[in-house]
Design a protein around this motif. Structure first.
Motif, PDB file in Angstrom:
ATOM      1  N   ALA A  55      -9.115   2.232   0.183  1.00 40.51           N
ATOM      2  CA  ALA A  55      -9.713   1.344   1.178  1.00 40.51           C
ATOM      3  C   ALA A  55     -11.091   1.869   1.557  1.00 40.51           C
ATOM      4  O   ALA A  55     -11.275   3.068   1.774  1.00 40.51           O
ATOM      5  CB  ALA A  55      -8.820   1.269   2.421  1.00 40.51           C
ATOM      6  N   THR A  64     -10.569   4.104   9.074  1.00 42.36           N
ATOM      7  CA  THR A  64     -10.009   3.181   8.073  1.00 42.36           C
ATOM      8  C   THR A  64      -9.413   1.987   8.791  1.00 42.36           C
ATOM      9  O   THR A  64      -8.464   2.136   9.566  1.00 42.36           O
ATOM     10  CB  THR A  64      -8.931   3.885   7.224  1.00 42.36           C
ATOM     11  OG1 THR A  64      -9.491   5.038   6.603  1.00 42.36           O
ATOM     12  CG2 THR A  64      -8.391   2.941   6.163  1.00 42.36           C
ATOM     13  N   VAL A  77      -7.883  -4.717  -0.339  1.00 39.96           N
ATOM     14  CA  VAL A  77      -7.365  -4.153  -1.598  1.00 39.96           C
ATOM     15  C   VAL A  77      -6.069  -4.848  -1.993  1.00 39.96           C
ATOM     16  O   VAL A  77      -5.857  -5.206  -3.158  1.00 39.96           O
ATOM     17  CB  VAL A  77      -7.138  -2.630  -1.459  1.00 39.96           C
ATOM     18  CG1 VAL A  77      -6.551  -2.058  -2.749  1.00 39.96           C
ATOM     19  CG2 VAL A  77      -8.442  -1.931  -1.098  1.00 39.96           C
ATOM     20  N   CYS A 100      -3.238  -0.173  -2.963  1.00 39.95           N
ATOM     21  CA  CYS A 100      -4.103   0.632  -2.102  1.00 39.95           C
ATOM     22  C   CYS A 100      -3.459   1.996  -1.869  1.00 39.95           C
ATOM     23  O   CYS A 100      -2.315   2.084  -1.411  1.00 39.95           O
ATOM     24  CB  CYS A 100      -4.348  -0.080  -0.778  1.00 39.95           C
ATOM     25  SG  CYS A 100      -5.510   0.780   0.302  1.00 39.95           S
ATOM     26  N   SER A 119      -9.651  -3.446   5.718  1.00 33.73           N
ATOM     27  CA  SER A 119     -10.060  -2.878   4.427  1.00 33.73           C
ATOM     28  C   SER A 119      -8.864  -2.676   3.509  1.00 33.73           C
ATOM     29  O   SER A 119      -8.936  -2.906   2.302  1.00 33.73           O
ATOM     30  CB  SER A 119     -10.773  -1.541   4.650  1.00 33.73           C
ATOM     31  OG  SER A 119     -11.955  -1.715   5.386  1.00 33.73           O
ATOM     32  N   VAL A 120      -7.735  -2.244   4.103  1.00 33.56           N
ATOM     33  CA  VAL A 120      -6.508  -2.108   3.307  1.00 33.56           C
ATOM     34  C   VAL A 120      -6.066  -3.476   2.807  1.00 33.56           C
ATOM     35  O   VAL A 120      -5.687  -3.643   1.637  1.00 33.56           O
ATOM     36  CB  VAL A 120      -5.392  -1.450   4.149  1.00 33.56           C
ATOM     37  CG1 VAL A 120      -4.110  -1.306   3.320  1.00 33.56           C
ATOM     38  CG2 VAL A 120      -5.834  -0.099   4.683  1.00 33.56           C
ATOM     39  N   PRO A 175       0.831  -1.207   0.000  1.00 35.93           N
ATOM     40  CA  PRO A 175       0.000   0.000   0.000  1.00 35.93           C
ATOM     41  C   PRO A 175       0.863   1.253   0.000  1.00 35.93           C
ATOM     42  O   PRO A 175       1.945   1.268   0.588  1.00 35.93           O
ATOM     43  CB  PRO A 175      -0.814  -0.123   1.293  1.00 35.93           C
ATOM     44  CG  PRO A 175      -0.064  -1.078   2.146  1.00 35.93           C
ATOM     45  CD  PRO A 175       0.678  -2.000   1.240  1.00 35.93           C
TER      46      PRO A 175
END
Length: 459
Positions: A303, A351, A359, A366, A355-356, A274
């Motif tokens: 994200a 966040t 991706v 991300c 969620s990261v 990311p």
């Protein structure tokens, strides 16, 4: 009693072995004598000596005491302006070899040992004299990223200023020895073949200790700044002013950044690191993120944030937001899963690292815009972020003195001071097109070249 010896050349050793073998009546000794005197082996030994003399510029040994365990007499010369690569220390009236530097002529001779006593140099007795030649040790090798800059010419404590290695904050150093905890031996990464001698850098504990001492002195001066003590104080009052440097130094030591052990990491094709863009509010880092998302939507993604509010009519769970209960949100928050979070109109937003991870697992890159405080959670996860600091452009000269400009510059300095050791790259956002191109260049490089990351990310 010992004296340093230098290189015993192969031909000299060969002659000594031959003389011993010739006096022997064993068949094996006769065969070995024949091998040693054969033209091919003689030529090999002569070639070895020629190469050794060219590389080390040494003279043959002049004489050797019969009791080699006691005293050795040798000759060793350095080439050009290269140091011999050895430091000494004084123990009472004795001159003792303190260390042998990696890559130097002394180490290559392989006959000098730490702890040996030097009796004479060029025929001059040295016992009772104070010398400062100026470490050999490959006990623990590692790569570290420097979190401070160092100039040996300004350090009064470095054992040998000529051997000191200067470096800048962010440089990667190849540490070849930690035998002396105060002074490590190291090369700048990639310079091992260019510089024959390892340089001396402050050891981690030593650097932390002296920086902590500076801080305690500074804080103590600030504490008493402007105070004028005139009255005579009683015992109870004096006790309050007692200063315990050891206690204060220990308090600061853990917060002082010196070196971070790093290792090379090449991201897998299906698991991209990311990209976290960090910067002050007017740096344009959010605009750069949006530009990348719109340029290559099949490559980049954001994200999906979490929230405790109810979804609106047009919103789909997992698209605009991940809609969760307050209990679930607070549970993940307590577990350290949120890189950032906040409350608005009695609803929580944030966040989540999950969620990261979604991706990353999809094969996309991300893109995140975060406050620097969020980096602690992100870096402690298994996501291995690549962190880019977006510095705002320098202000026009006529606006340089405005309050807004001063606040921005102060914010930049504060971020770089507090979080700069986490940044992998810095971009000054003077023009958006140039910044986008530079971002893409850095991101593309992650697929091509391995990057230095904290060693625990790899292990």
């Amino acid at each position: 009693m010992k004296l340093y010896s230098s290189v015993l050349l192969t031909a000299v050793l060969g002659l000594q072995v031959e003389s011993v073998l010739q006096s022997s009546k064993h068949t094996e000794a006769t065969e070995l004598t024949g091998l040693l005197t054969s033209p091919h082996l003689q030529a090999l030994m002569e070639a070895h000596d020629c190469i050794a003399e060219q590389e080390l510029d040494v003279e043959t040994i002049e004489s050797v005491d019969q009791d080699e365990n006691t005293t050795k007499l040798a000759s060793l010369e350095k080439t050009r302006d290269m140091p011999l690569g050895v430091t000494v220390r004084n123990e009472h009236d004795r001159v003792i070899i303190s260390r042998v530097v990696s890559g130097g002529p002394t180490e290559k001779s392989n006959l000098l040992s730490e702890g040996d006593e030097t009796l004479e140099i060029n025929g001059v007795p040295v016992r009772g004299k104070t010398l400062s030649w100026s470490p050999r040790s490959l006990s623990l090798q590692m790569h570290v990223k420097a979190n401070f800059s160092y100039d040996p010419s300004e350090d009064p404590y470095v054992p040998c200023r000529e051997l000191g290695l200067s470096f800048q904050k962010g440089d990667v150093l190849h540490v070849t020895s930690q035998d002396d905890p105060n002074w490590w031996q190291a090369y700048r990464d990639g310079h091992e073949d260019q510089k024959p001698l390892a340089g001396l850098i402050p050891g981690k504990s030593f650097q932390q200790h002296r920086e902590a001492m500076k801080k305690t002195i500074t804080d103590r001066n600030q504490e008493y700044k402007g105070k004028l003590w005139c009255a005579k104080k009683g015992k109870k009052q004096r006790k309050k002013l007692l200063f315990n440097p050891s206690k204060n130094i220990e308090h600061y030591t853990e917060d002082i950044l010196t070196y971070e052990e790093v290792a090379l990491y090449h991201q897998p094709p299906n698991r991209k690191r990311p990209i976290a863009l960090i910067g002050p509010p007017n740096s344009g880092h959010d605009e750069l993120r949006q530009r990348l998302l719109s340029l290559e939507p099949d490559r980049f993604a954001g994200a999906v944030p979490h929230t405790t509010r109810k979804p609106r009519a047009h919103e789909v769970n997992g698209r605009e937001y991940n809609f969760v209960s307050r209990q679930s949100f607070e549970s993940d928050l307590a577990a350290g899963k949120f890189t950032e979070s906040g409350e608005f109109e009695q609803n929580l937003y944030g966040t989540n690292t999950d969620s990261v991870g979604q991706v990353v697992n999809s094969g996309k890159i991300c893109l995140l815009c975060l406050h620097p405080r969020s980096l602690r959670v992100l870096c402690s996860s298994d996501l291995k972020p690549y962190i880019i600091f977006i510095r705002p452009p320098p202000p026009p000269q006529e606006r340089f003195s405005t309050l807004l400009t001063r606040e921005t510059l102060e914010k930049v300095r504060e971020m770089e001071h507090s979080y700069g050791h986490l940044f992998d790259a810095v971009i000054t956002n003077t023009e958006q097109e140039k910044s986008v191109s530079e971002l893409l260049r850095l991101i593309d490089k992650l697929d091509i070249e391995p990057q230095w990351v904290p060693s625990d990310w790899v292990s």
